[in-house]
Design a protein around this motif. Structure first.
Motif, short mmCIF file in Angstrom:
data_model
loop_
_atom_site.label_atom_id
_atom_site.label_comp_id
_atom_site.label_asym_id
_atom_site.label_seq_id
_atom_site.Cartn_x
_atom_site.Cartn_y
_atom_site.Cartn_z
N MET A 132 0.86 -1.17 0.00
CA MET A 132 0.00 0.00 0.00
C MET A 132 0.91 1.23 0.00
O MET A 132 1.97 1.22 0.59
N ASP A 133 0.46 2.28 -0.66
CA ASP A 133 1.30 3.46 -0.73
C ASP A 133 1.28 4.24 0.59
O ASP A 133 0.36 4.13 1.39
N ALA A 134 2.34 5.02 0.79
CA ALA A 134 2.56 5.70 2.06
C ALA A 134 1.43 6.65 2.42
O ALA A 134 0.97 6.68 3.58
N VAL A 135 0.96 7.44 1.47
CA VAL A 135 -0.09 8.42 1.80
C VAL A 135 -1.35 7.72 2.28
O VAL A 135 -1.97 8.14 3.26
N ARG A 136 -1.74 6.63 1.63
CA ARG A 136 -2.93 5.89 2.07
C ARG A 136 -2.76 5.35 3.47
O ARG A 136 -3.69 5.38 4.29
N LEU A 137 -1.57 4.84 3.79
CA LEU A 137 -1.31 4.34 5.13
C LEU A 137 -1.35 5.45 6.17
O LEU A 137 -1.87 5.27 7.28
N ILE A 138 -0.82 6.60 5.82
CA ILE A 138 -0.84 7.74 6.73
C ILE A 138 -2.28 8.19 6.98
O ILE A 138 -2.67 8.44 8.12
N VAL A 139 -3.07 8.28 5.92
CA VAL A 139 -4.47 8.67 6.06
C VAL A 139 -5.21 7.65 6.94
O VAL A 139 -6.00 8.03 7.81
N THR A 140 -4.94 6.39 6.75
CA THR A 140 -5.55 5.35 7.58
C THR A 140 -5.16 5.54 9.04
O THR A 140 -6.01 5.44 9.94
N LEU A 155 5.16 3.64 11.45
CA LEU A 155 5.01 4.04 10.05
C LEU A 155 6.02 5.14 9.70
O LEU A 155 6.65 5.10 8.64
N ALA A 156 6.20 6.10 10.59
CA ALA A 156 7.19 7.16 10.36
C ALA A 156 8.59 6.56 10.26
O ALA A 156 9.40 6.98 9.41
N GLN A 157 8.86 5.57 11.08
CA GLN A 157 10.16 4.90 11.03
C GLN A 157 10.36 4.20 9.68
O GLN A 157 11.42 4.31 9.07
N ALA A 158 9.34 3.51 9.20
CA ALA A 158 9.43 2.82 7.91
C ALA A 158 9.60 3.80 6.75
O ALA A 158 10.41 3.57 5.84
N ILE A 159 8.87 4.89 6.80
CA ILE A 159 8.98 5.91 5.74
C ILE A 159 10.37 6.54 5.78
O ILE A 159 11.01 6.73 4.73
N GLY A 160 10.85 6.87 6.97
CA GLY A 160 12.18 7.43 7.10
C GLY A 160 13.24 6.48 6.55
O GLY A 160 14.17 6.90 5.85
N SER A 161 13.08 5.22 6.85
CA SER A 161 14.03 4.22 6.36
C SER A 161 14.04 4.15 4.84
O SER A 161 15.10 4.11 4.21
N VAL A 205 17.22 5.27 2.27
CA VAL A 205 17.84 4.34 1.33
C VAL A 205 17.62 4.75 -0.12
O VAL A 205 18.54 4.73 -0.94
N ALA A 206 16.40 5.16 -0.45
CA ALA A 206 16.06 5.38 -1.86
C ALA A 206 15.48 6.74 -2.16
O ALA A 206 15.04 6.98 -3.28
N GLY A 207 15.46 7.64 -1.19
CA GLY A 207 14.89 8.96 -1.41
C GLY A 207 15.88 9.89 -2.08
O GLY A 207 17.02 9.52 -2.36
N PRO A 208 15.45 11.12 -2.32
CA PRO A 208 16.35 12.10 -2.90
C PRO A 208 17.59 12.28 -2.01
O PRO A 208 17.48 12.28 -0.78
N PRO A 209 18.75 12.42 -2.61
CA PRO A 209 19.99 12.52 -1.83
C PRO A 209 19.97 13.63 -0.77
O PRO A 209 20.51 13.46 0.32
N ARG A 253 2.80 -2.92 5.77
CA ARG A 253 2.06 -2.88 4.51
C ARG A 253 2.60 -1.83 3.55
O ARG A 253 2.08 -1.67 2.45
N LEU A 254 3.63 -1.09 3.95
CA LEU A 254 4.21 -0.06 3.09
C LEU A 254 4.92 -0.71 1.92
O LEU A 254 5.91 -1.41 2.08
N THR A 255 4.38 -0.52 0.73
CA THR A 255 4.98 -1.09 -0.47
C THR A 255 5.51 -0.03 -1.43
O THR A 255 6.39 -0.30 -2.22
N GLU A 256 4.95 1.17 -1.34
CA GLU A 256 5.32 2.22 -2.27
C GLU A 256 5.40 3.55 -1.54
O GLU A 256 4.49 3.93 -0.80
N LEU A 257 6.50 4.26 -1.76
CA LEU A 257 6.67 5.55 -1.10
C LEU A 257 5.97 6.66 -1.88
O LEU A 257 5.29 7.48 -1.31
N GLY A 258 6.13 6.69 -3.17
CA GLY A 258 5.54 7.75 -3.97
C GLY A 258 6.38 9.02 -3.91
O GLY A 258 7.52 9.01 -3.47
#
Length: 156
Positions: free
Chosen positions: A1-9, A33-39, A43-47, A81-86
């Motif tokens: 599930m994408d991050a925004v949907r999980l946050i809204v949930t 969830l914040a920990q997972a998004i930060g991680s 790893v793969a976010g903008p430098p 359930r975080l599968t996509e950051l967006g």
């Protein structure tokens, strides 16, 4: 599930309230969830976000660590359930809102705590949520600064 949907949930579940135990479970879920998004961002976010994202991961982990770990089934842990950051900007904007709401919920719990242990647990969790939100706001500032500098590079 994408991050925004999980946050809204998570925001909806936190707003739905319930007893202290349910609220603390939702606070824990939000921090996980914040920990997972930060991680993911580290790893793969903008430098330009990676250092702050790593800090977010550590702070949100501390936010989970100061609270009693709730008993959740394998399907109940939202962070798993975080599968996509967006796109980072909307994710960070929603996450900042969630962390602000977490702080407000924790203040309410702390103010009505019947025991000192719950009070201090909430105080430490408030600190972690506030510092996590500061990291999110810093990442949003860095994104804005990066976006402002792009036209200058293209013109140069």
């Amino acid at each position: 599930m994408d991050a925004v949907r999980l946050i809204v949930t998570s925001r909806r579940a936190l707003a739905a309230g319930g007893g202290v135990r349910e609220l603390l479970t939702e606070v824990w879920q939000a921090q996980a969830l914040a920990q997972a998004i930060g991680s993911r961002l580290a790893v793969a976010g903008p430098p330009e976000l990676r250092g702050e994202a790593l800090g977010l991961t550590e702070l949100a982990g501390r936010g989970c660590g100061v609270l009693d770990t709730p008993e959740l089934g394998p399907d109940e842990l939202r962070a798993a359930r975080l599968t996509e950051l967006g796109e980072p900007r909307p994710v960070l904007m929603h996450l900042g809102g969630l962390l602000g709401e977490v702080g407000i919920a924790l203040v309410g719990i702390a103010c009505s705590a019947d025991d000192e242990a719950t009070y201090w647990q909430c105080m430490e969790a408030i600190d972690a949520a506030d510092e996590s939100r500061d990291r999110v706001l810093e990442m949003l500032r860095r994104l804005a600064s990066h976006d402002e500098s792009l036209p200058e590079r293209e013109a140069g």
